[in-house]
Design a protein around this motif. Structure first.
Motif, PDB file in Angstrom:
ATOM      1  N   LEU A  34       0.827  -1.207   0.000  1.00 30.82           N
ATOM      2  CA  LEU A  34       0.000   0.000   0.000  1.00 30.82           C
ATOM      3  C   LEU A  34       0.862   1.258   0.000  1.00 30.82           C
ATOM      4  CD1 LEU A  34      -2.776  -1.045   2.533  1.00 30.82           C
ATOM      5  CD2 LEU A  34      -3.001  -0.856   0.041  1.00 30.82           C
ATOM      6  N   SER A  35       1.932   1.243   0.770  1.00 30.27           N
ATOM      7  CA  SER A  35       2.837   2.386   0.837  1.00 30.27           C
ATOM      8  C   SER A  35       3.489   2.636  -0.521  1.00 30.27           C
ATOM      9  CB  SER A  35       3.911   2.141   1.903  1.00 30.27           C
ATOM     10  OG  SER A  35       4.799   3.216   1.958  1.00 30.27           O
ATOM     11  N   GLU A  36       3.943   1.581  -1.175  1.00 32.14           N
ATOM     12  CA  GLU A  36       4.546   1.725  -2.503  1.00 32.14           C
ATOM     13  C   GLU A  36       3.540   2.283  -3.501  1.00 32.14           C
ATOM     14  OE1 GLU A  36       5.983  -2.202  -3.316  1.00 32.14           O
ATOM     15  OE2 GLU A  36       7.784  -1.927  -2.114  1.00 32.14           O
ATOM     16  N   LEU A  37       2.291   1.816  -3.440  1.00 29.58           N
ATOM     17  CA  LEU A  37       1.238   2.335  -4.325  1.00 29.58           C
ATOM     18  C   LEU A  37       0.981   3.812  -4.039  1.00 29.58           C
ATOM     19  CD1 LEU A  37      -1.236  -0.658  -4.239  1.00 29.58           C
ATOM     20  CD2 LEU A  37      -0.108   0.231  -6.280  1.00 29.58           C
ATOM     21  N   ALA A  38       0.912   4.154  -2.766  1.00 31.36           N
ATOM     22  CA  ALA A  38       0.629   5.535  -2.371  1.00 31.36           C
ATOM     23  C   ALA A  38       1.725   6.488  -2.833  1.00 31.36           C
ATOM     24  CB  ALA A  38       0.450   5.621  -0.859  1.00 31.36           C
ATOM     25  N   ASN A  39       2.956   6.002  -2.866  1.00 34.19           N
ATOM     26  CA  ASN A  39       4.099   6.839  -3.229  1.00 34.19           C
ATOM     27  C   ASN A  39       4.523   6.691  -4.686  1.00 34.19           C
ATOM     28  OD1 ASN A  39       4.528   8.049  -0.638  1.00 34.19           O
ATOM     29  ND2 ASN A  39       5.209   6.037   0.064  1.00 34.19           N
ATOM     30  N   GLY A  40       3.732   5.980  -5.483  1.00 31.34           N
ATOM     31  CA  GLY A  40       4.035   5.829  -6.896  1.00 31.34           C
ATOM     32  C   GLY A  40       5.256   4.984  -7.190  1.00 31.34           C
ATOM     33  N   LYS A  41       5.644   4.142  -6.255  1.00 28.69           N
ATOM     34  CA  LYS A  41       6.842   3.317  -6.437  1.00 28.69           C
ATOM     35  C   LYS A  41       6.517   1.906  -6.896  1.00 28.69           C
ATOM     36  CE  LYS A  41       9.636   5.961  -3.313  1.00 28.69           C
ATOM     37  NZ  LYS A  41      10.572   5.996  -2.248  1.00 28.69           N
ATOM     38  N   ARG A  42       5.243   1.606  -7.038  1.00 28.03           N
ATOM     39  CA  ARG A  42       4.818   0.276  -7.486  1.00 28.03           C
ATOM     40  C   ARG A  42       4.084   0.449  -8.797  1.00 28.03           C
ATOM     41  NH1 ARG A  42       3.906  -4.054  -3.728  1.00 28.03           N
ATOM     42  NH2 ARG A  42       3.405  -5.872  -4.940  1.00 28.03           N
TER      43      ARG A  42
END
Length: 71
Positions: A34-42
């Motif tokens: 979820l954190s990666e999605l939120a930060n555009g890293k996924r």
């Protein structure tokens, strides 16, 4: 013009007044994902994750979770 799919995790957590950790607990999706999605890293998200997030937040319209934008 190129298109890009955006997962609106930050907007969802703000709208529902919950933290990423709480969304992780409710949806059974890893906090790191979820954190990666939120930060555009996924760059990808599985349909099962979209379903789990929708169920956890009682979202009935997928457009609340994902959006297609022009780059």
């Amino acid at each position: 013009m190129a298109k890009r799919v955006v997962v609106k995790i930050k907007e969802l957590t703000k709208k529902h007044n919950i933290s990423l950790r709480e969304l992780s607990r409710l949806s059974d999706v890893r906090h790191a994902a979820l954190s990666e999605l939120a930060n555009g890293k996924r760059e990808s998200i599985s349909f099962s994750h979209i379903e789990k997030i929708a169920e956890a937040l009682k979202v009935s319209d997928i457009r609340e979770i994902v959006e297609i934008i022009d780059e």
